[in-house]
Motif scaffolding. Sequence first.
Motif, mmCIF file in Angstrom:
data_model
loop_
_atom_site.group_PDB
_atom_site.id
_atom_site.type_symbol
_atom_site.label_atom_id
_atom_site.label_comp_id
_atom_site.label_asym_id
_atom_site.label_seq_id
_atom_site.Cartn_x
_atom_site.Cartn_y
_atom_site.Cartn_z
ATOM 1 N N VAL A 277 116.790 17.922 0.662
ATOM 2 C CA VAL A 277 118.231 17.904 0.405
ATOM 3 C C VAL A 277 118.970 16.816 1.169
ATOM 4 O O VAL A 277 119.679 15.990 0.587
ATOM 5 N N LEU A 278 118.818 16.791 2.481
ATOM 6 C CA LEU A 278 119.649 15.910 3.313
ATOM 7 C C LEU A 278 119.432 14.420 3.037
ATOM 8 O O LEU A 278 120.412 13.664 2.980
ATOM 9 N N PRO A 279 118.216 13.933 2.845
ATOM 10 C CA PRO A 279 118.065 12.512 2.508
ATOM 11 C C PRO A 279 118.757 12.143 1.193
ATOM 12 O O PRO A 279 119.311 11.040 1.077
ATOM 13 N N ALA A 280 118.729 13.061 0.217
ATOM 14 C CA ALA A 280 119.414 12.790 -1.042
ATOM 15 C C ALA A 280 120.924 12.675 -0.840
ATOM 16 O O ALA A 280 121.591 11.861 -1.479
ATOM 17 N N VAL A 281 121.466 13.478 0.064
ATOM 18 C CA VAL A 281 122.903 13.409 0.374
ATOM 19 C C VAL A 281 123.252 12.053 0.967
ATOM 20 O O VAL A 281 124.227 11.405 0.573
ATOM 21 N N VAL A 282 122.450 11.580 1.911
ATOM 22 C CA VAL A 282 122.699 10.283 2.556
ATOM 23 C C VAL A 282 122.668 9.167 1.518
ATOM 24 O O VAL A 282 123.565 8.308 1.471
ATOM 25 N N PHE A 283 121.644 9.152 0.690
ATOM 26 C CA PHE A 283 121.508 8.092 -0.315
ATOM 27 C C PHE A 283 122.641 8.130 -1.325
ATOM 28 O O PHE A 283 123.214 7.095 -1.684
ATOM 29 N N PHE A 284 123.011 9.312 -1.772
ATOM 30 C CA PHE A 284 124.048 9.422 -2.795
ATOM 31 C C PHE A 284 125.402 8.955 -2.264
ATOM 32 O O PHE A 284 126.152 8.267 -2.961
ATOM 33 N N ILE A 285 125.734 9.307 -1.032
ATOM 34 C CA ILE A 285 127.018 8.897 -0.463
ATOM 35 C C ILE A 285 127.045 7.383 -0.286
ATOM 36 O O ILE A 285 128.078 6.736 -0.528
ATOM 37 N N ALA A 286 125.939 6.786 0.106
ATOM 38 C CA ALA A 286 125.875 5.331 0.216
ATOM 39 C C ALA A 286 126.103 4.684 -1.151
ATOM 40 O O ALA A 286 126.812 3.674 -1.274
ATOM 41 N N LEU A 287 125.525 5.272 -2.193
ATOM 42 C CA LEU A 287 125.710 4.752 -3.543
ATOM 43 C C LEU A 287 127.163 4.878 -3.995
ATOM 44 O O LEU A 287 127.725 3.957 -4.611
ATOM 45 N N VAL A 288 127.790 6.007 -3.671
ATOM 46 C CA VAL A 288 129.202 6.204 -4.025
ATOM 47 C C VAL A 288 130.086 5.165 -3.342
ATOM 48 O O VAL A 288 131.001 4.602 -3.958
ATOM 49 N N GLN A 289 129.816 4.875 -2.080
ATOM 50 C CA GLN A 289 130.595 3.874 -1.362
ATOM 51 C C GLN A 289 130.432 2.495 -1.987
ATOM 52 O O GLN A 289 131.387 1.708 -2.063
ATOM 53 N N LEU A 290 129.238 2.198 -2.456
ATOM 54 C CA LEU A 290 129.000 0.924 -3.131
ATOM 55 C C LEU A 290 129.794 0.837 -4.432
ATOM 56 O O LEU A 290 130.424 -0.187 -4.730
ATOM 57 N N LEU A 291 129.772 1.911 -5.208
ATOM 58 C CA LEU A 291 130.544 1.943 -6.449
ATOM 59 C C LEU A 291 132.035 1.847 -6.167
ATOM 60 O O LEU A 291 132.781 1.188 -6.909
ATOM 61 N N ILE A 436 127.684 13.050 7.360
ATOM 62 C CA ILE A 436 127.904 14.234 6.536
ATOM 63 C C ILE A 436 126.647 15.105 6.503
ATOM 64 O O ILE A 436 126.722 16.335 6.586
ATOM 65 N N ALA A 437 125.484 14.469 6.380
ATOM 66 C CA ALA A 437 124.238 15.243 6.382
ATOM 67 C C ALA A 437 124.064 15.959 7.715
ATOM 68 O O ALA A 437 123.632 17.119 7.761
ATOM 69 N N GLY A 438 124.399 15.284 8.821
ATOM 70 C CA GLY A 438 124.326 15.932 10.136
ATOM 71 C C GLY A 438 125.292 17.097 10.240
ATOM 72 O O GLY A 438 124.958 18.135 10.832
ATOM 73 N N MET A 439 126.497 16.927 9.659
ATOM 74 C CA MET A 439 127.481 18.014 9.675
ATOM 75 C C MET A 439 126.969 19.209 8.870
ATOM 76 O O MET A 439 127.113 20.359 9.288
ATOM 77 N N ILE A 440 126.367 18.922 7.698
ATOM 78 C CA ILE A 440 125.804 20.004 6.882
ATOM 79 C C ILE A 440 124.713 20.732 7.653
ATOM 80 O O ILE A 440 124.660 21.970 7.684
ATOM 81 N N LEU A 441 123.844 19.963 8.290
ATOM 82 C CA LEU A 441 122.734 20.550 9.041
ATOM 83 C C LEU A 441 123.245 21.438 10.176
ATOM 84 O O LEU A 441 122.830 22.602 10.311
ATOM 85 N N VAL A 514 125.249 28.277 1.507
ATOM 86 C CA VAL A 514 124.451 29.457 1.852
ATOM 87 C C VAL A 514 124.270 30.341 0.624
ATOM 88 O O VAL A 514 123.176 30.883 0.390
ATOM 89 N N ALA A 515 125.325 30.481 -0.183
ATOM 90 C CA ALA A 515 125.245 31.327 -1.380
ATOM 91 C C ALA A 515 124.229 30.774 -2.374
ATOM 92 O O ALA A 515 123.404 31.525 -2.930
ATOM 93 N N TYR A 516 124.264 29.467 -2.624
ATOM 94 C CA TYR A 516 123.297 28.851 -3.537
ATOM 95 C C TYR A 516 121.878 28.960 -2.984
ATOM 96 O O TYR A 516 120.917 29.189 -3.736
ATOM 97 N N SER A 517 121.739 28.787 -1.681
ATOM 98 C CA SER A 517 120.419 28.913 -1.071
ATOM 99 C C SER A 517 119.870 30.328 -1.263
ATOM 100 O O SER A 517 118.690 30.512 -1.584
ATOM 101 N N ASN A 518 120.730 31.332 -1.077
ATOM 102 C CA ASN A 518 120.305 32.712 -1.313
ATOM 103 C C ASN A 518 119.921 32.939 -2.770
ATOM 104 O O ASN A 518 118.919 33.590 -3.073
ATOM 105 N N LEU A 519 120.734 32.398 -3.680
ATOM 106 C CA LEU A 519 120.465 32.566 -5.111
ATOM 107 C C LEU A 519 119.104 32.004 -5.493
ATOM 108 O O LEU A 519 118.377 32.595 -6.299
ATOM 109 N N GLN A 520 118.753 30.864 -4.896
ATOM 110 C CA GLN A 520 117.528 30.177 -5.308
ATOM 111 C C GLN A 520 116.287 30.608 -4.534
ATOM 112 O O GLN A 520 115.178 30.520 -5.071
ATOM 113 N N THR A 521 116.455 31.069 -3.303
ATOM 114 C CA THR A 521 115.271 31.287 -2.457
ATOM 115 C C THR A 521 115.097 32.721 -1.971
ATOM 116 O O THR A 521 113.985 33.095 -1.588
#
Length: 607
Positions: A277-291, A436-441, A514-521
């Motif tokens: 999850v967290l690496p995807a968040v980092v990459f996606f935010i970098a891509l958004v900033q580029l756009l 942001i990924a660190g904050m989520i973690l 947390v809710a989505y994590s519970n739903l899936q796992t």
Amino acid sequence: MASPEIEKRREDQRPSSQIEDTVPQILGPQSSKGPPLGKDTHDHNKPSSAIEEHGTRTHASSSIYEKYKPVFHLFIWLLFTGWWIAGLCLHGIHDSTGSRTGWLKPFLVWLAITLRFVFFYVPITVITKPMHWVWTNTGVRFTALVPEKLRLPLSGAFVVAVFLIGGFASAESKDNTRANRAVSLFGLAVIVFAMWATSKNRKAIKWHTVIVGMLMQFIIALFVLRSTAGCETDGTSDDIFAFFSELARDLLGFAKNGIAFLTDKDASKLTWFLITVLPAVVFFIALVQLLYYNGILQWFIGKFAIFFFWTLRVSGAEAVVASASPFIGQGESAILIKPFVEFLTMAELHQIMCSGFATIAGSVLIAYIALGVNAQALISSCVMSIPASLAISKLRYPETEETLTSGRVVIPEVDEHKATNSLHAFANGAWLGLKIAGMILATLLCIIAILGLADGLLTWWGRYLNINDPPLTVELIVGYICYPIAFLLGVPRNGDLLKVGQLLGTKLVVNEFVAYSNLQTDPRYADLSARSRLISSYALAGFANLGSLGTQIGVLSQIAPGRTGDISKVAFSALIAGAVSTLTSASIAGLLIQDQAAYFKPSAASG
């Protein structure tokens, strides 16, 4: 009402020449790539203002692009035209190899590129003026024939008829019986009535915004859940939302390439939250900033904003924030209108906060897809939340003041921390993504730990009251509180009501992660029916929780310190309206979905 000082500052900020309501203005942040977004220029030999402002840092390639812009545009257009025609010749309109080579997606890409290049040289008024003329001579004249007293009741009756026909005309399927659909529709009516009953000023409600917003939300859901172009679950159609879902899932694969480089290929295949999850968040935010740096994101936001500005009759600031929230998040969307925040009316402040609570941002959407949540449900919920948040907010807190951005859509330039080039923007985005990924973690670690502490204390306390099976926990308490809400959403009465109520309560008290994590796992939710799982996927897709309440107050207070008191006054009401907006999307999904089981086939993201 706003204070006299704020009213005076609004007057000072008001433009000397008013822009007519029929011609809204978009002023996009200027980019080294071209003219201001949404503004067509006819003198293409004249350098853009961005180049003039940053002349000392202009690269030779940018100068060549400006000089030979028509040639570059023609080359790119011919390239994509040839690609599209070649695809049609090789695969035809109906390709037996499946949706990956169908005709619709490449046509939409080609059409978007063509229109963008055309409007570099042709003013968009060549389309908008005829459209305005046709509407004036058809829709306006037809409306004038209807007595004014009957317009509102007839509009409401029309929307009800659309809901009834769209919801009940299709055949029944497992769990999606007409009885279950009726419960979802009843729940939607209860939600609207509750918002009207608790409205700040029922006499000031502009029903046009409410009616059109609800209708637009329903039409989007119809397109996504019923049409083959919007979503075809058998995988043979060229469905649009499945295409976007596939792109979102592919981003996870690109992030895994980075993980494989930093560790090894075996580590990149692990399903750990930290790895997936967290690496995807980092990459996606970098891509958004580029756009964002290149003006692409603002262009899309501007087009969305104009559409909702015209159809729902809201102010320009409200349209911009509502359109931006699903793309860049609750805090960042408010920064888009930073120069105007200090002069917003109370209703506009309410709406801006409501938009942030009603949806999830693209930066975390990719994380939920990584958990295995259905991508099409998440993406469609984000789009549905735009008209829903505008309708519900204006129902609960109607406008009673004069707005500064009435009649125009403006996305001002933001110079703070502006990147010097695309590489700088991408690097800034990577750093922001890391934070942001660190904050989520850290947030998840602390929240789950404190929940464990609370559950331990409650279980110990409940043991003396013989509450042992199930044990007394926070999740159990909020589950019973949200039990009626789960029923009104149309969740089947087969034992799923309490479980869905627990998910809703966890989302509101803790957060949607947390809710989505519970739903899936969590094994306790493994036996949820497909209908309950789909309704939950829509109902959890929003930032409406107590933690986000503090985030929004903090962000807006930093932007406009003089409005902290007003922001705090409307914050909790906006939180309720945002949560309710998300629930309306879940009710509509419960009303329209037919083959819900097909939405939960194994996800590429989760594997």
